[in-house]
Write a protein that holds these residues in place. Structure first.
Motif, short mmCIF file in Angstrom:
data_model
loop_
_atom_site.label_atom_id
_atom_site.label_comp_id
_atom_site.label_asym_id
_atom_site.label_seq_id
_atom_site.Cartn_x
_atom_site.Cartn_y
_atom_site.Cartn_z
N GLY A 1 0.82 -1.21 0.00
CA GLY A 1 0.00 0.00 0.00
C GLY A 1 0.85 1.26 0.00
O GLY A 1 0.50 2.27 0.59
N ILE A 2 2.01 1.20 -0.67
CA ILE A 2 2.92 2.34 -0.73
C ILE A 2 2.59 3.19 -1.96
O ILE A 2 2.36 2.67 -3.04
N VAL A 3 2.60 4.47 -1.76
CA VAL A 3 2.30 5.44 -2.81
C VAL A 3 3.29 5.26 -3.99
O VAL A 3 4.46 4.93 -3.77
N SER A 4 2.81 5.44 -5.22
CA SER A 4 3.69 5.26 -6.38
C SER A 4 4.35 6.59 -6.76
O SER A 4 3.91 7.66 -6.33
N VAL A 5 5.40 6.50 -7.59
CA VAL A 5 6.06 7.72 -8.06
C VAL A 5 5.06 8.60 -8.81
O VAL A 5 5.03 9.82 -8.64
N GLY A 6 4.19 7.95 -9.60
CA GLY A 6 3.18 8.70 -10.34
C GLY A 6 2.25 9.48 -9.41
O GLY A 6 1.88 10.61 -9.71
N ASP A 7 1.91 8.86 -8.28
CA ASP A 7 1.04 9.54 -7.31
C ASP A 7 1.73 10.76 -6.70
O ASP A 7 1.10 11.79 -6.45
N ILE A 8 3.03 10.62 -6.45
CA ILE A 8 3.78 11.75 -5.87
C ILE A 8 3.83 12.90 -6.88
O ILE A 8 3.67 14.07 -6.54
N GLU A 9 3.98 12.52 -8.16
CA GLU A 9 3.96 13.56 -9.20
C GLU A 9 2.60 14.26 -9.26
O GLU A 9 2.52 15.47 -9.43
N LYS A 10 1.52 13.46 -9.09
CA LYS A 10 0.17 14.04 -9.07
C LYS A 10 0.02 15.02 -7.93
O LYS A 10 -0.60 16.07 -8.05
N LEU A 11 0.58 14.63 -6.80
CA LEU A 11 0.50 15.46 -5.60
C LEU A 11 1.08 16.86 -5.88
O LEU A 11 0.49 17.88 -5.53
N MET A 12 2.24 16.88 -6.55
CA MET A 12 2.87 18.15 -6.87
C MET A 12 2.02 18.95 -7.85
O MET A 12 1.94 20.17 -7.77
N LYS A 13 1.38 18.20 -8.76
CA LYS A 13 0.59 18.86 -9.80
C LYS A 13 -0.69 19.45 -9.23
O LYS A 13 -1.03 20.60 -9.51
N ILE A 14 -1.42 18.67 -8.43
CA ILE A 14 -2.71 19.19 -7.97
C ILE A 14 -2.54 20.33 -6.96
O ILE A 14 -3.37 21.21 -6.90
N TYR A 15 -1.44 20.32 -6.21
CA TYR A 15 -1.24 21.42 -5.25
C TYR A 15 -0.26 22.47 -5.77
O TYR A 15 0.15 23.36 -5.03
N LYS A 16 0.12 22.35 -7.04
CA LYS A 16 1.00 23.34 -7.68
C LYS A 16 2.21 23.66 -6.80
O LYS A 16 2.49 24.82 -6.48
N ILE A 17 2.92 22.63 -6.41
CA ILE A 17 4.02 22.82 -5.48
C ILE A 17 5.22 22.00 -5.94
O ILE A 17 5.07 20.92 -6.50
N GLY A 18 6.42 22.53 -5.73
CA GLY A 18 7.66 21.86 -6.14
C GLY A 18 8.08 20.79 -5.15
O GLY A 18 7.50 20.64 -4.08
N LYS A 19 9.14 20.03 -5.53
CA LYS A 19 9.60 18.92 -4.70
C LYS A 19 10.01 19.36 -3.29
O LYS A 19 9.54 18.81 -2.29
N ALA A 20 10.91 20.36 -3.23
CA ALA A 20 11.45 20.76 -1.93
C ALA A 20 10.36 21.34 -1.01
O ALA A 20 10.21 20.89 0.13
N PRO A 21 9.57 22.32 -1.50
CA PRO A 21 8.52 22.85 -0.61
C PRO A 21 7.49 21.78 -0.21
O PRO A 21 7.00 21.79 0.92
N LEU A 22 7.19 20.85 -1.11
CA LEU A 22 6.24 19.78 -0.76
C LEU A 22 6.80 18.93 0.38
O LEU A 22 6.12 18.63 1.36
N SER A 23 8.07 18.58 0.24
CA SER A 23 8.76 17.82 1.27
C SER A 23 8.63 18.51 2.63
O SER A 23 8.25 17.90 3.63
N LEU A 24 8.94 19.81 2.63
CA LEU A 24 8.91 20.57 3.89
C LEU A 24 7.48 20.71 4.42
O LEU A 24 7.23 20.60 5.62
N ALA A 25 6.55 20.94 3.50
CA ALA A 25 5.16 21.12 3.92
C ALA A 25 4.62 19.86 4.60
O ALA A 25 3.84 19.93 5.55
N LEU A 26 5.06 18.70 4.12
CA LEU A 26 4.57 17.46 4.70
C LEU A 26 5.33 17.07 5.97
O LEU A 26 5.04 16.06 6.60
#
Ligand SMILES: [Zn+2]
Length: 333
Positions: free
Chosen positions: A73-98
């Motif tokens: 039940g581990i999130v896929s790379v594609g899902d992580i990319e979706k996460l960045m897309k739907i919240y319009k956020i880059g890798k580093a800020p997403l990391s920090l936000a979570l």
């Protein structure tokens, strides 16, 4: 599609031979747990030995990775990319936000497998804009304010966008899963048929939302605004990653309602479905006094849907696909 001829050099036969691609199960132990993975192998048609093909190893590594993530039940790379897309956020800020380290998401994107705990956080963020808002607020100090504002706006927008009942969301998710291409017009009509079919099968409405008698048939306004950007095109958007898994929460009885509608009405395009609704009493009744081209926001009452479908069920038997198909044929004649 024409069968592709497959030839490669077989090290047993010492020549070019034809090969066949097959699935094979392998057992692998990861962190003391045994997993069975399905991989693809190429077998020489003459001697039956394995032929090593360029690219096959990479493909198998990727397949095993996906299967492992699915098992756990581990999130896929594609899902992580979706996460960045739907919240319009880059890798580093997403990391920090979570609440992760700054480069954690970057590592995940290049293939490192997240822990279950971090994976669950990402899944929550993917399925709940409210959770994402909380996370952003929590870690606001760590992120540049421009990135924070942009992501927060996106989360707020998503939250208002999905302001329909959970049941409605789950039904839509299930329709999307079952039908490859759904336009907004088609979806609206299917939802209305689902409501009618729900009265027939389960004796109650599927969702609490009311639909209105618009010019082009019954419309659920909240759903209309969710998807209006797509106009006459099939609905497809990274935002709808948020629906993922929502259909699992429908009961067997509810799934059956959607199955019956999708397998019958779902075979027609939006315009045909619109024609069907225009022949039915609930829409016609709510449109009383309106000329064809005059917009109206009159509610199509749940009672009128219930009465109409319960009546027609007696005549056609809407508990079976055949009955529904016959009804559709008759009405389109
Ligand atoms: Zn061979």
């Amino acid at each position: 599609m024409a069968e592709k001829e497959r030839f490669d050099f077989c090290t047993e036969c010492r020549k070019e031979t034809e090969y066949t691609l097959q699935k094979r199960n392998i057992v692998k132990t990861i962190k003391d747990v045994e997993y069975t993975f399905s991989i693809t192998v190429a077998l020489c048609n003459e001697c039956g030995e394995e032929v090593s093909l360029p690219g096959l190893i990479d493909k198998n590594i990727q397949e095993v990775d996906e299967q492992y993530r699915a098992y756990e039940g581990i999130v896929s790379v594609g899902d992580i990319e979706k996460l960045m897309k739907i919240y319009k956020i880059g890798k580093a800020p997403l990391s920090l936000a979570l609440g992760f380290g700054e480069v954690t998401i970057t590592r995940y994107l290049s293939g490192q497998i997240p822990s279950k705990e971090y994976s669950d956080i990402m899944k929550m963020a993917l399925s709940s804009p409210t959770f994402m808002k909380e996370k952003l607020q929590e870690n606001k100090e760590k992120i540049a304010s421009a990135a924070y504002n942009k992501a927060m706006d996106a989360a707020v927008q998503l939250e208002t966008l999905f302001s329909v009942s959970d049941k409605m969301l789950r039904v839509i998710a299930y329709v999307f899963e079952k039908l490859e291409e759904v336009t907004p017009l088609m979806l609206q009509k299917l939802l209305y048929f689902i409501q009618g079919e729900s009265y027939v099968l389960n004796g109650k409405p599927m969702f609490c939302e009311n639909c209105q008698a618009w010019i082009h048939g019954p419309v659920y306004p909240e759903v209309y605004y969710m998807f209006s950007d797509f106009k006459y095109n099939p609905i497809e958007d990274a935002r709808f990653a948020i629906f993922k898994g929502a259909e699992d929460e429908l009961t067997k009885e509810e799934q059956k309602v959607v199955d019956l509608v999708v397998n019958t009405f779902g075979e027609y395009g939006g315009k045909m479905l619109e024609r069907i609704t225009h022949e039915e009493t609930p829409w016609k009744f709510a449109r009383k006094g309106y000329a064809d081209n005059i917009p109206s926001h009159e509610t199509i009452t749940m009672e009128s849907i219930e009465n109409y479908y319960t009546e027609k069920n007696k005549e056609y038997d809407f508990t079976a696909e055949d009955g529904l198909k016959q009804y559709i044929r008759d009405i389109l004649q």
